[in-house]
Scaffold this active site. Structure first.
Site, mmCIF file in Angstrom:
data_model
loop_
_atom_site.group_PDB
_atom_site.id
_atom_site.type_symbol
_atom_site.label_atom_id
_atom_site.label_comp_id
_atom_site.label_asym_id
_atom_site.label_seq_id
_atom_site.Cartn_x
_atom_site.Cartn_y
_atom_site.Cartn_z
ATOM 1 N N ASN A 9 67.511 -16.576 -40.068
ATOM 2 C CA ASN A 9 67.894 -17.365 -41.142
ATOM 3 C C ASN A 9 68.581 -16.979 -42.140
ATOM 4 O O ASN A 9 68.358 -16.230 -42.868
ATOM 5 C CB ASN A 9 66.418 -18.128 -41.592
ATOM 6 C CG ASN A 9 66.658 -19.091 -42.952
ATOM 7 O OD1 ASN A 9 67.891 -19.555 -43.042
ATOM 8 N ND2 ASN A 9 65.758 -19.245 -43.624
ATOM 9 N N LYS A 11 70.309 -18.372 -44.570
ATOM 10 C CA LYS A 11 70.267 -18.898 -45.962
ATOM 11 C C LYS A 11 71.681 -19.178 -46.297
ATOM 12 O O LYS A 11 72.590 -19.344 -45.606
ATOM 13 C CB LYS A 11 69.284 -18.182 -46.738
ATOM 14 C CG LYS A 11 67.881 -18.041 -46.105
ATOM 15 C CD LYS A 11 66.814 -17.415 -47.259
ATOM 16 C CE LYS A 11 65.593 -16.986 -46.467
ATOM 17 N NZ LYS A 11 64.505 -16.969 -47.533
ATOM 18 N N HIS A 96 61.905 -25.980 -44.143
ATOM 19 C CA HIS A 96 61.799 -24.581 -44.841
ATOM 20 C C HIS A 96 61.319 -24.732 -46.418
ATOM 21 O O HIS A 96 61.577 -25.882 -46.920
ATOM 22 C CB HIS A 96 63.157 -23.783 -44.963
ATOM 23 C CG HIS A 96 63.089 -22.650 -45.259
ATOM 24 N ND1 HIS A 96 63.040 -21.977 -46.470
ATOM 25 C CD2 HIS A 96 62.994 -21.315 -44.383
ATOM 26 C CE1 HIS A 96 62.841 -20.552 -46.701
ATOM 27 N NE2 HIS A 96 63.008 -20.239 -45.413
ATOM 28 N N GLU A 98 61.880 -23.398 -49.102
ATOM 29 C CA GLU A 98 62.904 -23.557 -49.999
ATOM 30 C C GLU A 98 63.744 -25.055 -50.010
ATOM 31 O O GLU A 98 63.909 -25.422 -51.216
ATOM 32 C CB GLU A 98 64.173 -22.531 -49.958
ATOM 33 C CG GLU A 98 63.530 -21.099 -49.937
ATOM 34 C CD GLU A 98 64.350 -20.041 -49.113
ATOM 35 O OE1 GLU A 98 65.499 -20.262 -48.697
ATOM 36 O OE2 GLU A 98 63.737 -18.866 -49.254
ATOM 37 N N GLU A 168 55.307 -20.051 -42.472
ATOM 38 C CA GLU A 168 55.831 -18.892 -43.447
ATOM 39 C C GLU A 168 55.300 -18.990 -44.672
ATOM 40 O O GLU A 168 55.329 -19.963 -45.592
ATOM 41 C CB GLU A 168 57.518 -19.265 -43.523
ATOM 42 C CG GLU A 168 58.026 -19.244 -42.485
ATOM 43 C CD GLU A 168 59.603 -18.885 -42.829
ATOM 44 O OE1 GLU A 168 60.264 -18.009 -42.379
ATOM 45 O OE2 GLU A 168 60.200 -19.993 -43.574
ATOM 46 N N GLY A 174 60.776 -13.621 -49.087
ATOM 47 C CA GLY A 174 61.801 -12.785 -49.813
ATOM 48 C C GLY A 174 61.007 -11.964 -50.742
ATOM 49 O O GLY A 174 61.940 -11.575 -52.101
ATOM 50 N N SER A 214 59.288 -11.829 -45.165
ATOM 51 C CA SER A 214 59.316 -10.207 -45.287
ATOM 52 C C SER A 214 59.032 -9.426 -43.898
ATOM 53 O O SER A 214 58.531 -8.440 -44.087
ATOM 54 C CB SER A 214 58.388 -9.928 -46.435
ATOM 55 O OG SER A 214 59.013 -10.457 -47.831
HETATM 56 C C1 PEP Z 1 62.654 -17.145 -44.527
HETATM 57 O O1 PEP Z 1 63.014 -17.350 -45.731
HETATM 58 O O2 PEP Z 1 62.807 -17.851 -43.443
HETATM 59 C C2 PEP Z 1 62.174 -15.858 -44.437
HETATM 60 C C3 PEP Z 1 61.387 -15.557 -43.701
HETATM 61 O O3 PEP Z 1 62.650 -14.750 -45.560
HETATM 62 P P1 PEP Z 1 62.369 -13.388 -45.663
HETATM 63 O O4 PEP Z 1 62.400 -12.831 -44.042
HETATM 64 O O5 PEP Z 1 63.551 -12.873 -46.437
HETATM 65 O O6 PEP Z 1 61.110 -13.202 -46.362
#
Ligand code: PEP
Length: 251
Positions: A9, A11, A96, A98, A168, A174, A214
Site C-alpha cells: 500500500n 499511500k 483503510h 486512514e 490492521e 506506521g 509495521s
Molecule cells: C498500512 O497502512 O496498510 C500499513 C500496514 O502501514 P505500515 O506497514 O507502514 O505500518
C-alpha cells in the site's frame, strides 16, 4: 485453499516517475522468482495506468487504494470503481483506517464501495482493525466483528468469497509497533470464526486474512508462520523494492 498474499500500500507517496520506477524494480525482481505467495501493489490513482503498462500482472497484481461510493456523475474529484477497473487494476483497498479516520468513511459508505468494486470485477482488500484504546480496554473483538458485519455480511457467500481481509491494528500502522505473532494469530483466528458462523467453515477456510502494521523483512517470517495469518498488507516497507521483496520472500 486460501491464497497467501503480500500486498503493498503505497499511500500518498511517490511522484509518477518514482512510482513507475518502483513498480519496474518490483516487477524485475519477480521476473525470475517463484514466490510462494501472490504479490500485489496498490498505488495512487494517478499511477495506475502507467504502472499497468510496465508490469506483468501474471506475476504482480495491481490495485488502487480507494474508490468512490457512487457509480458516476457529479462527484468532483472522485474516482469510480469502473474508472479504476478501466486502468487494468484488479484490486482495491477499501476501509483503510486512514480513510476511516481522516475522511469519515463509515460502514455504510464502505458497503457501497464494496458492492461497486465487486460489480466492476475488482477484488476488495477490506481493512479492519481497532485503535489502541480498544485494544487496551478489551473491546477489540467486538470492534473488528462490527466492522465486518456492518460492511460485508449482506454479501452472498459467493461474493464474500471474493473478499481479501486485512487486519490492521491502528496502533501498529506506521508506528514501528508491530502486533506480536501471537496477538495477530489470536485475532485472525477470531475473525475466521466470525466468518464461519455466518458463511460456514469452507468459506472461512478459503478467506485470506492479511496482517498489516509495521510489517518488515525482519518480522514477516514469524507473523506469516502463524496458521491464520495469510500474508501482509505492507505500507512503509513497500516503498523500497528490496524490503518489499524481503517480505515476499519471508514465505
Ligand atoms: C498500512 O497502512 O496498510 C500499513 C500496514 O502501514 P505500515 O506497514 O507502514 O505500518
Amino acid at each position: 485453499m486460501r491464497k497467501k498474499i503480500v500486498a503493498g500500500n503505497w499511500k500518498m507517496n511517490t511522484t509518477l516517475g518514482e512510482g513507475v520506477g518502483l513498480a519496474k524494480d518490483v516487477n524485475e525482481a519477480l521476473k525470475n522468482a517463484t514466490p510462494k505467495c501472490d504479490v500485489i501493489i496498490c498505488v495512487p490513482f494517478t499511477h495506475l495506468a502507467p504502472v499497468n503498462d510496465v508490469i506483468d500482472q501474471n506475476k504482480l497484481g495491481l490495485g488502487a487504494e480507494n474508490c468512490a461510493d457512487h457509480v458516476k456523475g457529479a462527484y468532483t474529484g472522485e474516482i469510480s470503481a469502473e474508472m479504476v477497473a478501466s486502468t487494468g487494476a484488479k484490486y482495491v483497498i477499501l476501509g483503510h483506517s486512514e480513510r476511516r479516520q481522516y475522511y469519515g468513511e463509515t460502514s455504510e459508505t464502505l458497503k457501497e464501495k464494496v458492492n461497486l468494486a465487486l460489480a466492476n470485477n475488482l477484488t476488495p482488500i477490506f481493512c479492519i482493525g481497532e485503535v489502541l484504546e480498544e485494544r487496551e480496554n478489551g473491546t477489540y473483538h467486538d470492534v473488528v466483528k462490527n466492522q465486518i458485519v456492518e460492511a460485508l455480511f449482506d454479501l452472498s457467500a459467493e461474493d464474500f468469497g471474493k473478499i481479501i481481509l486485512a487486519y490492521e491494528p491502528v496502533w501498529a500502522i506506521g508506528t514501528g509497533k508491530t502486533a506480536t505473532d501471537d496477538q495477530a494469530e489470536e485475532i485472525h483466528a477470531y475473525i475466521r470464526g466470525v466468518i464461519a458462523d455466518k458463511y460456514g467453515k469452507e468459506v472461512a477456510d478459503n478467506t485470506s486474512i492479511l496482517y498489516g502494521g509495521s510489517c518488515k523483512p525482519s518480522n514477516a517470517a514469524q507473523l506469516f508462520a502463524k496458521p491464520n495469518v495469510d500474508g501482509g498488507l505492507i505500507g512503509g516497507a513497500a516503498l523500497d523494492a528490496q524490503s518489499f521483496m524481503g517480505i515476499v520472500n519471508a514465505f
